[in-house]
Write an enzyme that holds these catalytic residues in place. Structure first.
Site, PDB file in Angstrom:
ATOM      1  N   ASP A  14       0.910  -1.131   0.163  1.00  9.88           N
ATOM      2  CA  ASP A  14      -0.097   0.019  -0.067  1.00  9.88           C
ATOM      3  C   ASP A  14       0.979   1.263   0.089  1.00  9.88           C
ATOM      4  O   ASP A  14       2.140   1.163   0.579  1.00  9.88           O
ATOM      5  CB  ASP A  14      -0.917  -0.070   1.258  1.00  9.88           C
ATOM      6  CG  ASP A  14      -2.158   0.953   0.979  1.00  9.88           C
ATOM      7  OD1 ASP A  14      -2.356   1.519  -0.133  1.00  9.88           O
ATOM      8  OD2 ASP A  14      -2.532   1.374   2.120  1.00  9.88           O
ATOM      9  N   ASN A  62     -10.486  -2.906  -6.412  1.00  6.22           N
ATOM     10  CA  ASN A  62      -9.843  -2.126  -7.090  1.00  6.22           C
ATOM     11  C   ASN A  62     -10.160  -1.685  -8.582  1.00  6.22           C
ATOM     12  O   ASN A  62      -9.974  -0.533  -9.151  1.00  6.22           O
ATOM     13  CB  ASN A  62      -8.322  -2.401  -7.389  1.00  6.22           C
ATOM     14  CG  ASN A  62      -7.352  -2.459  -6.061  1.00  6.22           C
ATOM     15  OD1 ASN A  62      -6.614  -3.240  -6.104  1.00  6.22           O
ATOM     16  ND2 ASN A  62      -7.845  -1.417  -5.093  1.00  6.22           N
TER      17      ASN A  62
HETATM   18  C1  FPP Z   1      -1.806   0.165  -3.432  1.00  7.47           C
HETATM   19  O1  FPP Z   1      -1.497   1.406  -3.571  1.00  7.47           O
HETATM   20  C2  FPP Z   1      -1.350  -0.557  -4.618  1.00  7.47           C
HETATM   21  C3  FPP Z   1      -2.059  -1.284  -5.631  1.00  7.47           C
HETATM   22  C4  FPP Z   1      -3.497  -1.031  -5.783  1.00  7.47           C
HETATM   23  C5  FPP Z   1      -1.311  -1.515  -6.914  1.00  7.47           C
HETATM   24  C6  FPP Z   1      -0.198  -2.555  -6.467  1.00  7.47           C
HETATM   25  C7  FPP Z   1       0.384  -2.912  -7.813  1.00  7.47           C
HETATM   26  C8  FPP Z   1       1.710  -2.940  -7.776  1.00  7.47           C
HETATM   27  C9  FPP Z   1       2.435  -2.597  -6.931  1.00  7.47           C
HETATM   28  C10 FPP Z   1       2.178  -3.231  -9.342  1.00  7.47           C
HETATM   29  C11 FPP Z   1       2.332  -4.801  -9.560  1.00  7.47           C
HETATM   30  C12 FPP Z   1       2.744  -5.576  -8.944  1.00  7.47           C
HETATM   31  C13 FPP Z   1       2.986  -6.974  -8.943  1.00  7.47           C
HETATM   32  C14 FPP Z   1       3.483  -7.665  -8.026  1.00  7.47           C
HETATM   33  C15 FPP Z   1       2.520  -7.606 -10.231  1.00  7.47           C
HETATM   34  P1  FPP Z   1      -2.518   2.664  -3.572  1.00  7.47           P
HETATM   35  O2  FPP Z   1      -2.715   2.920  -4.954  1.00  7.47           O
HETATM   36  O3  FPP Z   1      -3.811   2.354  -2.946  1.00  7.47           O
HETATM   37  O4  FPP Z   1      -1.913   3.796  -2.654  1.00  7.47           O
HETATM   38  P2  FPP Z   1      -2.710   5.025  -1.843  1.00  7.47           P
HETATM   39  O5  FPP Z   1      -3.126   4.349  -0.763  1.00  7.47           O
HETATM   40  O6  FPP Z   1      -1.361   5.881  -1.130  1.00  7.47           O
HETATM   41  O7  FPP Z   1      -3.390   5.566  -2.670  1.00  7.47           O
END
Ligand code: FPP
Length: 232
Positions: A14, A62
Site C-alpha cells: 500500500d 480495485n
Molecule cells: C496500493 O496503493 C497498490 C495497488 C492497488 C497496486 C499494487 C500494484 C503494484 C505494486 C504493481 C504490480 C505488482 C506486482 C507484484 C505484479 P494505493 O494506490 O492504494 O496507494 P494509496 O493508498 O497511497 O493511494
C-alpha cells in the site's frame, strides 16, 4: 523468541498513490515505483529463504478506480510477468495465482497462465500473485465448488474439507502479513488463511521498501509468541 524465517509471507503493498502525491507526480508513477519495489522484495525474500510470498497486486475492489489507473496496473502486471522470467529461471521461482481468474481480461489471463505453466517445475520460492483477489470472494468461490461436489452433504461441511476448495490448498497459511503505508486493516486479504497470521504494519510507503525493511519485519515476527488461541 524464535530465529525461524517465516515460511509464508503475505504483503499488502500500500501507499503507491501517496508516494506519487508527495512528489507531485501522477498516481500511476507511484505504481511504477511500486512494481520496482515488488521486484526488490521478491529477490530479497528469495535470498532470505522465504518459501512462499503472496503479493496483493489487485483487489476485487480495485475495479472502482479510474479505467486509466486500472489498465495501467494491468499492464504493469503483464510487464512484471514478462520481465521477471529471467529472474525466475535463475532463481527457480515458481509463479502461482490466487483470485478470480475468470474475471480478468483475456490478454492478462494468457500471460498469467503461460507464466504458471513455464515455472511449474521450479523448486525455489513460490510467488503467489493475488490479482482480482478478495478474501470474501475466495471463500464464496470455494463454497460454490464445495457445494457442487457435495450436494447431498453440504450441511456436514467442516474446516478441513472446505479448505481443500480454496485457491491454493497446498500452500501453508501465511505466518506473517505485512502492510506498508501505515493503515491498520487487512482489506479483504487472505481472510481464511490469515486467521492466525502475525501482522506487521509499517509506515513506510511501498515504493520505498528495500530488503532491510523486510528484514526488520521478520525480526519483529521472530519476537512474537504464537499461541494459536492456546496457552503456553
Ligand atoms: C496500493 O496503493 C497498490 C495497488 C492497488 C497496486 C499494487 C500494484 C503494484 C505494486 C504493481 C504490480 C505488482 C506486482 C507484484 C505484479 P494505493 O494506490 O492504494 O496507494 P494509496 O493508498 O497511497 O493511494
Amino acid at each position: 523468541m524464535q530465529d525461524t524465517i517465516p515460511a509464508h509471507v503475505g504483503i499488502i503493498m500500500d501507499g503507491n498513490g501517496r508516494w506519487a502525491q508527495k512528489r507531485g507526480l501522477v498516481r500511476t508513477q507511484g505504481h511504477l515505483e511500486g512494481l520496482k519495489a515488488a521486484k526488490r522484495i521478491t529477490k530479497a525474500a528469495s535470498d532470505l529463504g522465504i518459501k512462499y510470498l503472496t503479493l496483493y497486486a489487485f483487489s476485487t475492489e480495485n475495479w472502482k478506480r479510474s479505467s486509466d489507473e486500472v489498465s495501467f496496473i494491468m499492464n504493469l502486471i503483464k510487464q512484471y510477468l514478462r520481465s521477471e522470467m529471467d529472474f525466475s529461471i535463475r532463481n527457480k521461482i515458481r509463479t502461482r495465482f490466487t483470485g478470480d481468474f475468470e474475471g480478468l481480461p483475456d490478454s492478462i489471463k494468457k500471460e498469467i497462465a503461460d507464466t504458471i505453466r513455464d515455472t511449474a517445475d521450479f523448486e525455489g520460492m513460490q510467488v503467489v500473485l493475488a490479482i482480482n483477489y478478495g478474501g470474501r470472494d475466495e471463500i464464496i468461490r470455494a463454497f460454490r465448488k464445495y457445494a457442487a461436489n457435495n450436494a447431498e452433504t453440504t450441511a456436514e461441511i467442516n474446516e478441513n474439507d472446505f479448505h481443500m476448495y480454496l485457491d491454493n490448498p497446498d500452500i501453508p497459511d501465511p505466518d506473517l502479513i505485512i502492510r506498508s503505508a501505515g493503515e491498520y486493516r487487512t482489506s479483504n486479504f487472505l481472510l481464511w488463511e490469515g486467521a492466525y497470521s502475525e501482522l506487521y504494519i509499517s509506515d513506510k510507503l511501498w515504493p520505498d521498501w528495500e530488503k532491510c525493511d523486510l528484514e526488520i519485519a521478520i525480526a519483529d515476527f521472530q519476537k512474537r509468541d504464537r499461541r494459536y488461541g492456546g496457552i503456553k
